[in-house]
Design a protein around this motif. Structure first.
Motif, mmCIF file in Angstrom:
data_model
loop_
_atom_site.group_PDB
_atom_site.id
_atom_site.type_symbol
_atom_site.label_atom_id
_atom_site.label_comp_id
_atom_site.label_asym_id
_atom_site.label_seq_id
_atom_site.Cartn_x
_atom_site.Cartn_y
_atom_site.Cartn_z
ATOM 1 N N ALA A 223 0.829 -1.164 -0.179
ATOM 2 C CA ALA A 223 0.080 0.196 -0.035
ATOM 3 C C ALA A 223 0.998 1.136 0.048
ATOM 4 O O ALA A 223 0.523 2.198 -0.739
ATOM 5 C CB ALA A 223 -0.852 -0.071 1.252
ATOM 6 N N TRP A 224 1.940 0.994 0.641
ATOM 7 C CA TRP A 224 2.748 2.371 0.935
ATOM 8 C C TRP A 224 3.551 2.594 -0.608
ATOM 9 O O TRP A 224 3.664 3.808 -1.218
ATOM 10 C CB TRP A 224 3.833 2.341 2.051
ATOM 11 C CG TRP A 224 3.405 2.524 3.233
ATOM 12 C CD1 TRP A 224 3.121 1.601 4.190
ATOM 13 C CD2 TRP A 224 2.945 3.742 3.868
ATOM 14 N NE1 TRP A 224 2.590 2.194 5.434
ATOM 15 C CE2 TRP A 224 2.608 3.365 5.176
ATOM 16 C CE3 TRP A 224 2.753 5.114 3.311
ATOM 17 C CZ2 TRP A 224 1.884 4.402 5.865
ATOM 18 C CZ3 TRP A 224 2.175 5.996 4.182
ATOM 19 C CH2 TRP A 224 1.803 5.765 5.239
ATOM 20 N N PHE A 225 3.841 1.354 -1.069
ATOM 21 C CA PHE A 225 4.581 1.127 -2.383
ATOM 22 C C PHE A 225 3.415 1.814 -3.545
ATOM 23 O O PHE A 225 4.033 2.761 -4.244
ATOM 24 C CB PHE A 225 5.008 -0.088 -2.662
ATOM 25 C CG PHE A 225 5.863 0.038 -4.035
ATOM 26 C CD1 PHE A 225 7.123 0.232 -4.029
ATOM 27 C CD2 PHE A 225 5.325 -0.579 -5.037
ATOM 28 C CE1 PHE A 225 7.924 0.218 -5.316
ATOM 29 C CE2 PHE A 225 5.981 -0.469 -6.486
ATOM 30 C CZ PHE A 225 7.350 -0.388 -6.480
ATOM 31 N N ASP A 226 2.404 1.744 -3.508
ATOM 32 C CA ASP A 226 1.478 1.987 -4.425
ATOM 33 C C ASP A 226 1.042 3.580 -4.401
ATOM 34 O O ASP A 226 1.050 4.221 -5.257
ATOM 35 C CB ASP A 226 -0.080 1.261 -4.539
ATOM 36 C CG ASP A 226 0.317 -0.124 -4.921
ATOM 37 O OD1 ASP A 226 1.098 -0.361 -5.557
ATOM 38 O OD2 ASP A 226 -0.490 -0.866 -4.377
ATOM 39 N N THR A 227 1.073 3.955 -3.080
ATOM 40 C CA THR A 227 0.784 5.326 -2.837
ATOM 41 C C THR A 227 2.121 6.037 -3.158
ATOM 42 O O THR A 227 1.858 7.384 -3.889
ATOM 43 C CB THR A 227 0.568 5.551 -1.243
ATOM 44 O OG1 THR A 227 -0.610 4.718 -0.972
ATOM 45 C CG2 THR A 227 0.310 7.093 -0.897
ATOM 46 N N ALA A 228 3.209 5.841 -2.842
ATOM 47 C CA ALA A 228 4.448 6.557 -3.372
ATOM 48 C C ALA A 228 4.572 6.517 -4.813
ATOM 49 O O ALA A 228 4.915 7.522 -5.275
ATOM 50 C CB ALA A 228 5.742 5.874 -2.809
ATOM 51 N N LEU A 229 4.162 5.575 -5.394
ATOM 52 C CA LEU A 229 4.391 5.679 -6.973
ATOM 53 C C LEU A 229 3.410 6.564 -7.549
ATOM 54 O O LEU A 229 3.730 7.322 -8.412
ATOM 55 C CB LEU A 229 3.845 4.137 -7.664
ATOM 56 C CG LEU A 229 5.087 3.309 -7.922
ATOM 57 C CD1 LEU A 229 4.898 2.070 -8.303
ATOM 58 C CD2 LEU A 229 6.377 3.706 -8.557
ATOM 59 N N PHE A 230 2.182 6.500 -6.815
ATOM 60 C CA PHE A 230 1.125 7.391 -7.324
ATOM 61 C C PHE A 230 1.538 9.042 -7.159
ATOM 62 O O PHE A 230 1.466 9.706 -8.062
ATOM 63 C CB PHE A 230 -0.219 7.145 -6.740
ATOM 64 C CG PHE A 230 -1.319 8.524 -6.986
ATOM 65 C CD1 PHE A 230 -1.969 8.493 -8.073
ATOM 66 C CD2 PHE A 230 -1.569 9.224 -5.942
ATOM 67 C CE1 PHE A 230 -2.859 9.395 -8.242
ATOM 68 C CE2 PHE A 230 -2.545 10.287 -6.079
ATOM 69 C CZ PHE A 230 -3.159 10.459 -7.480
ATOM 70 N N VAL A 231 2.199 9.280 -5.912
ATOM 71 C CA VAL A 231 2.608 10.593 -5.668
ATOM 72 C C VAL A 231 3.607 11.146 -6.505
ATOM 73 O O VAL A 231 3.700 12.041 -7.152
ATOM 74 C CB VAL A 231 2.923 10.656 -4.382
ATOM 75 C CG1 VAL A 231 3.693 11.969 -3.984
ATOM 76 C CG2 VAL A 231 1.744 10.519 -3.474
ATOM 77 N N ILE A 232 4.873 10.019 -6.636
ATOM 78 C CA ILE A 232 5.705 10.322 -7.568
ATOM 79 C C ILE A 232 5.235 10.420 -9.179
ATOM 80 O O ILE A 232 5.755 11.546 -9.695
ATOM 81 C CB ILE A 232 6.769 9.306 -7.552
ATOM 82 C CG1 ILE A 232 7.411 9.236 -6.209
ATOM 83 C CG2 ILE A 232 7.929 9.550 -8.710
ATOM 84 C CD1 ILE A 232 8.462 7.983 -6.022
ATOM 85 N N PHE A 233 4.575 9.752 -9.520
ATOM 86 C CA PHE A 233 4.041 9.898 -11.160
ATOM 87 C C PHE A 233 3.435 11.135 -11.310
ATOM 88 O O PHE A 233 3.468 11.998 -12.259
ATOM 89 C CB PHE A 233 3.383 8.827 -11.562
ATOM 90 C CG PHE A 233 4.323 7.569 -11.792
ATOM 91 C CD1 PHE A 233 5.381 7.776 -12.853
ATOM 92 C CD2 PHE A 233 4.140 6.384 -11.227
ATOM 93 C CE1 PHE A 233 6.097 6.883 -13.117
ATOM 94 C CE2 PHE A 233 4.572 5.309 -11.690
ATOM 95 C CZ PHE A 233 5.737 5.442 -12.721
#
Length: 71
Positions: free
Chosen positions: A47-57
């Motif tokens: 979940a943290w990984f998905d959130t971080a990817l979303f914010v970065i992209f």
């Protein structure tokens, strides 16, 4: 340059909404590719990984859009 509203059929949308949708799509594509490449057990705290990817992209898309002046 700044953020400017995007007119879609007489409806004005915030550019951040468009950037967030593009970021979400990019997150889904990269996440699916990493899932196939690495498997489900290799990524911790998904979940943290998905959130971080979303914010970065989303941030990269917003930056590139403001740097080029295009949406």
């Amino acid at each position: 340059m700044g953020l400017r509203e995007i007119a879609v059929g007489g409806l004005y949308l915030s550019p951040l909404l468009v950037y967030a949708l593009l970021g979400f799509g990019a997150t889904l594509l990269i996440r699916a590719g990493l899932y196939r490449l690495l498997g489900a057990n290799r990524l911790w705290y998904e979940a943290w990984f998905d959130t971080a990817l979303f914010v970065i992209f989303t941030a990269v898309i917003a930056y590139l859009s403001s740097a080029t002046g295009n949406v």
